[in-house]
Design a protein around this motif. Sequence first.
Motif, PDB file in Angstrom:
ATOM      1  N   ASN A  88      38.303  43.878  50.285  1.00 48.91           N
ATOM      2  CA  ASN A  88      37.255  43.267  49.472  1.00 48.91           C
ATOM      3  C   ASN A  88      36.008  44.137  49.361  1.00 48.91           C
ATOM      4  O   ASN A  88      35.301  44.084  48.345  1.00 48.91           O
ATOM      5  CB  ASN A  88      36.906  41.861  49.981  1.00 48.91           C
ATOM      6  CG  ASN A  88      36.422  41.840  51.423  1.00 48.91           C
ATOM      7  OD1 ASN A  88      36.598  42.798  52.181  1.00 48.91           O
ATOM      8  ND2 ASN A  88      35.826  40.728  51.821  1.00 48.91           N
ATOM      9  N   ASN A  91      36.827  46.555  46.705  1.00 46.20           N
ATOM     10  CA  ASN A  91      36.753  45.869  45.412  1.00 46.20           C
ATOM     11  C   ASN A  91      35.307  45.709  44.947  1.00 46.20           C
ATOM     12  O   ASN A  91      34.968  45.979  43.793  1.00 46.20           O
ATOM     13  CB  ASN A  91      37.414  44.495  45.507  1.00 46.20           C
ATOM     14  CG  ASN A  91      38.926  44.585  45.681  1.00 46.20           C
ATOM     15  OD1 ASN A  91      39.522  45.634  45.508  1.00 46.20           O
ATOM     16  ND2 ASN A  91      39.542  43.475  46.043  1.00 46.20           N
ATOM     17  N   LEU A  92      34.445  45.252  45.865  1.00 42.88           N
ATOM     18  CA  LEU A  92      33.034  45.067  45.528  1.00 42.88           C
ATOM     19  C   LEU A  92      32.393  46.392  45.124  1.00 42.88           C
ATOM     20  O   LEU A  92      31.652  46.465  44.131  1.00 42.88           O
ATOM     21  CB  LEU A  92      32.301  44.471  46.731  1.00 42.88           C
ATOM     22  CG  LEU A  92      30.793  44.286  46.571  1.00 42.88           C
ATOM     23  CD1 LEU A  92      30.475  43.166  45.592  1.00 42.88           C
ATOM     24  CD2 LEU A  92      30.141  43.992  47.932  1.00 42.88           C
ATOM     25  N   TYR A 317      34.627  37.321  46.744  1.00 42.39           N
ATOM     26  CA  TYR A 317      35.345  38.542  47.159  1.00 42.39           C
ATOM     27  C   TYR A 317      36.023  38.292  48.507  1.00 42.39           C
ATOM     28  O   TYR A 317      35.565  38.763  49.549  1.00 42.39           O
ATOM     29  CB  TYR A 317      34.387  39.724  47.256  1.00 42.39           C
ATOM     30  CG  TYR A 317      34.087  40.370  45.920  1.00 42.39           C
ATOM     31  CD1 TYR A 317      34.880  41.408  45.436  1.00 42.39           C
ATOM     32  CD2 TYR A 317      33.024  39.935  45.142  1.00 42.39           C
ATOM     33  CE1 TYR A 317      34.622  42.005  44.211  1.00 42.39           C
ATOM     34  CE2 TYR A 317      32.761  40.520  43.916  1.00 42.39           C
ATOM     35  CZ  TYR A 317      33.559  41.549  43.458  1.00 42.39           C
ATOM     36  OH  TYR A 317      33.305  42.134  42.243  1.00 42.39           O
TER      37      TYR A 317
END
Length: 338
Positions: A88, A91-92, A317
């Motif tokens: 995550n 991803n962020l 997220y």
Amino acid sequence: TDGQYRYIGRLVANFDEDGVLTGYDEKKTKPFAVDAENMTNMLVKKHKKATDFEEKLAKALKPLSKPMFFTKVFFNGLRHSIRNRETNLGNLHTDSMVYAARHYAPKMLPPIHFGMVNGGGIRSSFGRPDAEMVSNKGMPITELQVQSALLFNNPLRVVTASHSVIKETFEAALRGVGQGKGHFPQVSKEVFLEYDPEGAEQIPLVSDNKVIGIKKAGQRVRNLFINTKDIKGKKTIIKIVENGKILTPDQKITCATTFFLSRGGDGYFPGAVQEIAVTPIARKHKGKVRHLTEQTAVKQYIRRLKKKKKWKEGKSYLDPDPKNAASFGRIIAKQPKS
């Protein structure tokens, strides 16, 4: 232990009366976070000089310890995760790069389709790896955490390259997959990457410690799709690779990445650094033009998510669960046939 000196490793070994190793205590043998509670539990005594130094350091770092955001979710930048799978925090980070690039990039650039970065460029996490604390109490995200996680604070770049070069770049990123390599990719939400860890590994052509081309093509990328919008705003899918075959090798596509990778760092854009188009991303700040960096991008992106009420204390997220294949949406390892 590894982890930028934030952990102490403890090994409790068992020996027989002759001094021969017979095993170890599985419950007591593990890494411990360096904090007051664990130091007490391990009966560790602090040296006065070390304590004095820590106090001076804490005072110097106090301005960076002010909370900026709050999350109930642990943003995973742990080495064994970020270099082996989608997380995550990856991803962020990549979503923030795309947001910043689209917001600040020069108007004459083509549409920015996706973002990618090397997992090794993310050096730590947002929060503490303690499941109970994360789920129940949450934690603040401070300036110090952002600086520690995105330690290199690379300037952002927009790269336009052919589908062929992008495929070769992901093949380069998947070399040694599963072995915790720093070049393992993290990608933005527009990307769907499916790879075969058993596929043939791409072998780079190297000269003077620089990748100047490809000695043997890789066959790990099975599917590489980019979910985007056409000029009319209609959702569309750009299929770069499907079932292992590159469909339109000469077609161009544009992505957000870092300066380090745009110059061929970690083997990205192998042998193509001179042919790809690279554009810096700058913004005006206090009357001066400054290059936009990773740290600035992620802070601006979280502020935007909060403003749009999409931050949800980090719950937008969630970290994919390695035990649940369905929780992975961006980077998926192809499962072997049973």
